[in-house]
Design an enzyme around this catalytic site. Structure first.
Site, PDB file in Angstrom:
ATOM      1  N   LYS A 232      18.080  17.403  10.163  1.00 49.35           N
ATOM      2  CA  LYS A 232      19.733  17.650   9.703  1.00 49.35           C
ATOM      3  C   LYS A 232      20.220  17.074   8.819  1.00 49.35           C
ATOM      4  O   LYS A 232      19.720  15.820   8.323  1.00 49.35           O
ATOM      5  CB  LYS A 232      20.305  17.232  11.223  1.00 49.35           C
ATOM      6  CG  LYS A 232      19.865  17.870  12.548  1.00 49.35           C
ATOM      7  CD  LYS A 232      20.297  17.127  13.792  1.00 49.35           C
ATOM      8  CE  LYS A 232      20.038  18.080  15.094  1.00 49.35           C
ATOM      9  NZ  LYS A 232      20.459  17.537  16.100  1.00 49.35           N
TER      10      LYS A 232
ATOM     11  N   ASP B   8      23.749  13.900  11.059  1.00 50.50           N
ATOM     12  CA  ASP B   8      23.483  13.563  12.264  1.00 50.50           C
ATOM     13  C   ASP B   8      24.553  13.031  13.355  1.00 50.50           C
ATOM     14  O   ASP B   8      25.464  12.423  13.079  1.00 50.50           O
ATOM     15  CB  ASP B   8      22.614  12.388  12.320  1.00 50.50           C
ATOM     16  CG  ASP B   8      21.174  12.417  11.278  1.00 50.50           C
ATOM     17  OD1 ASP B   8      20.849  13.616  11.233  1.00 50.50           O
ATOM     18  OD2 ASP B   8      20.759  11.548  10.477  1.00 50.50           O
TER      19      ASP B   8
ATOM     20  N   HIS C 138       0.902  -1.164  -0.042  1.00 50.80           N
ATOM     21  CA  HIS C 138      -0.044   0.023   0.057  1.00 50.80           C
ATOM     22  C   HIS C 138       0.753   1.192   0.064  1.00 50.80           C
ATOM     23  O   HIS C 138       0.425   2.441  -0.240  1.00 50.80           O
ATOM     24  CB  HIS C 138      -1.178   0.044   1.065  1.00 50.80           C
ATOM     25  CG  HIS C 138      -0.487   0.395   2.589  1.00 50.80           C
ATOM     26  ND1 HIS C 138       0.162  -0.630   3.433  1.00 50.80           N
ATOM     27  CD2 HIS C 138      -0.405   1.518   3.035  1.00 50.80           C
ATOM     28  CE1 HIS C 138       0.631   0.208   4.421  1.00 50.80           C
ATOM     29  NE2 HIS C 138       0.416   1.473   4.232  1.00 50.80           N
TER      30      HIS C 138
ATOM     31  N   GLU D 131      19.526   7.351   7.370  1.00 57.45           N
ATOM     32  CA  GLU D 131      18.737   8.668   8.056  1.00 57.45           C
ATOM     33  C   GLU D 131      18.667   8.293   9.704  1.00 57.45           C
ATOM     34  O   GLU D 131      18.546   7.219   9.916  1.00 57.45           O
ATOM     35  CB  GLU D 131      17.544   8.614   7.436  1.00 57.45           C
ATOM     36  CG  GLU D 131      16.797  10.157   7.932  1.00 57.45           C
ATOM     37  CD  GLU D 131      17.638  11.354   7.776  1.00 57.45           C
ATOM     38  OE1 GLU D 131      18.354  11.721   8.619  1.00 57.45           O
ATOM     39  OE2 GLU D 131      17.331  11.907   6.866  1.00 57.45           O
TER      40      GLU D 131
ATOM     41  N   SER E 235       3.947   3.089   8.209  1.00 59.40           N
ATOM     42  CA  SER E 235       3.661   2.076   7.195  1.00 59.40           C
ATOM     43  C   SER E 235       4.844   1.530   6.411  1.00 59.40           C
ATOM     44  O   SER E 235       5.615   2.401   6.021  1.00 59.40           O
ATOM     45  CB  SER E 235       2.552   2.754   6.256  1.00 59.40           C
ATOM     46  OG  SER E 235       1.374   2.606   6.784  1.00 59.40           O
TER      47      SER E 235
ATOM     48  N   ASP F   5      17.876  11.464  11.976  1.00 62.25           N
ATOM     49  CA  ASP F   5      17.324  12.859  12.202  1.00 62.25           C
ATOM     50  C   ASP F   5      16.900  13.681  10.891  1.00 62.25           C
ATOM     51  O   ASP F   5      18.043  13.982  10.305  1.00 62.25           O
ATOM     52  CB  ASP F   5      18.042  13.710  13.008  1.00 62.25           C
ATOM     53  CG  ASP F   5      17.146  14.852  13.799  1.00 62.25           C
ATOM     54  OD1 ASP F   5      15.960  15.344  13.084  1.00 62.25           O
ATOM     55  OD2 ASP F   5      17.470  15.544  14.559  1.00 62.25           O
TER      56      ASP F   5
ATOM     57  N   ASP G 215       0.005  -7.478   1.683  1.00 65.12           N
ATOM     58  CA  ASP G 215       0.504  -6.249   1.752  1.00 65.12           C
ATOM     59  C   ASP G 215       1.866  -6.238   1.875  1.00 65.12           C
ATOM     60  O   ASP G 215       2.518  -5.866   2.866  1.00 65.12           O
ATOM     61  CB  ASP G 215      -0.225  -5.348   2.926  1.00 65.12           C
ATOM     62  CG  ASP G 215       0.000  -3.889   2.692  1.00 65.12           C
ATOM     63  OD1 ASP G 215       0.565  -3.540   1.766  1.00 65.12           O
ATOM     64  OD2 ASP G 215      -0.343  -3.206   3.676  1.00 65.12           O
TER      65      ASP G 215
END
Length: 391
Positions: free
Chosen positions: A207, A210, A182, A202, A341, A204, A244
């Site tokens: 920024k 990080d 989805h 990743e 999700s 934060d 899904d």
């Protein structure tokens, strides 16, 4: 001249502890090192073979990896503990890169869950699911800067050219990200936009670089999507959200580092039962009690619900669950929400590596007492994953 303890301490603080994968440890301190040789779980100060590696004027990246992967639990003496043998580095078999894959894609050529053939496209410990040793966590639900370093953020572009980070996912090897169907097709295309990019490394999102105290990660990776493959039986119009699950093939191989590593998947040889009441972990940048989305990567421990109870509960909303859907959570204000999700539901294995057991799918509102979140059970889709991925 610096003392041995000071030299070792500096090395561990800067190079080893934050990025370690723990090895499986049996009773009474027995263990296996990265070469699968039996050893004793001892203080590194009492293990001359590995201590001599640290005391060298130059420690190669391969030796650093061997040291990280040699750590163990429940040792004797002063921490950190290592699985001590006469080995100082990877054996020739470990040091040699995997052979190029044959061209066949049949499941029989791959062995069980793709562990044989095709260059072992799905990694196994210690090459996946590393455990963070960093203790630099300031808020109760914030992760460490190097924790769950397979987490991916999906970026979308709407018809006005505006970009938005919405769904999550997980890196499963150097070319594929696992997410929810989805997050690829259906309402997301009109409500959020067209999926264009995957962001890795990743921590934060507010920024560019990080850092927590003096620990900083490397720049994030932005990768395009060469191909998005949704499970063939997924129907975006079906509110049951069965099947899904989706795979994103990145436009180039990922160069792995301490902040970007794949998660382990539940292969036949490592698969464990999921028991009611067991705590699993979900992570992402979804909604919190104080903000629509968190800028810092979060984690939450949630209990597994009885499937029959959960199915009856959702049946009152005319939603019919099947066995390949997991129910987890159901506590007030403790749930995976919105932006989570497609992200992973995880647990630590007996070998201390992290395995992905579920993909965040849907729920009846967020953090609502008595209403668990529903997750796609990854183990039930391993055959499809193995058949879909390619070198």
């Amino acid at each position: 001249m610096k003392s041995t303890r000071k030299v070792v301490g500096i090395f561990l603080a800067t190079c080893l502890l934050p990025f370690t994968v723990l090895q499986n440890v049996a009773a009474q301190g027995s263990c296996r090192n990265p070469n699968q040789k039996q050893g004793q779980c001892l203080s590194i100060y009492d293990c001359q073979s590995l201590l001599s590696v640290i005391q060298q004027s130059y420690v190669s990246p391969e030796d650093r990896t061997f040291l990280r992967n040699s750590q163990c639990l429940d040792g004797v003496g002063r921490q950190p503990y290592v699985c001590c043998t006469s080995d100082r580095s990877f054996g020739s078999q470990e040091a040699t890169s995997a052979a190029p894959p044959p061209t066949t894609t049949s499941s029989s050529s791959r062995g069980q869950d793709g562990q044989a053939g095709l260059g072992n496209l799905l990694p196994s410990p210690p090459k996946c699911g590393p455990h963070s040793f960093s203790n630099k966590v300031y808020n109760g639900n914030d992760t460490a800067i190097d924790e769950f370093n397979w987490m991916a953020l999906l970026e979308y572009v709407d018809n006005r050219g505006r970009r938005e980070l919405s769904c999550g996912g997980s890196l499963i090897n150097n070319r594929y990200v696992l997410t929810a169907a989805h997050c690829v097709i259906g309402a997301v295309e009109t409500e959020v936009g067209h999926l264009t990019t995957v962001r890795l490394g990743e921590y934060d999102t507010s920024k560019d670089v990080d850092c927590i105290d003096d620990i900083c990660n490397q720049p994030i990776l932005q990768l395009g999507i060469e191909q998005a493959t949704v499970h063939p039986q997924y129907d975006p119009a079906n509110k049951n959200r069965i099947h899904d699950i989706a795979l994103l093939r990145l436009d180039r191989p990922v160069v792995l580092n301490e902040y970007i590593q794949p998660v382990c998947l539940p292969l036949v040889s490592t698969r464990m039962a999921i028991n009611t009441g067991e705590l699993l972990v979900v992570s992402g940048w979804g909604r919190t009690t104080t903000a629509r989305k968190s800028t810092i990567k979060q984690r939450l421990d949630l209990p597994v619900n009885d499937h029959d109870y959960c199915a009856r509960k959702f049946a009152t909303r005319n939603i019919h669950l099947i066995s390949s859907q997991l129910c987890v959570g159901g506590e007030f204000y403790r749930d995976s929400c919105d932006g989570d999700s497609g992200g992973p539901l995880m647990r630590r294995g007996f070998d201390q590596a992290w395995y992905q057991e579920g993909v965040v799918s849907f729920g009846n509102r967020c953090g609502l007492e008595g209403w668990p979140g529903v997750y796609t059970r990854v183990a039930d889709y391993m055959d499809w994953i193995v058949e879909t991925i390619r070198p």
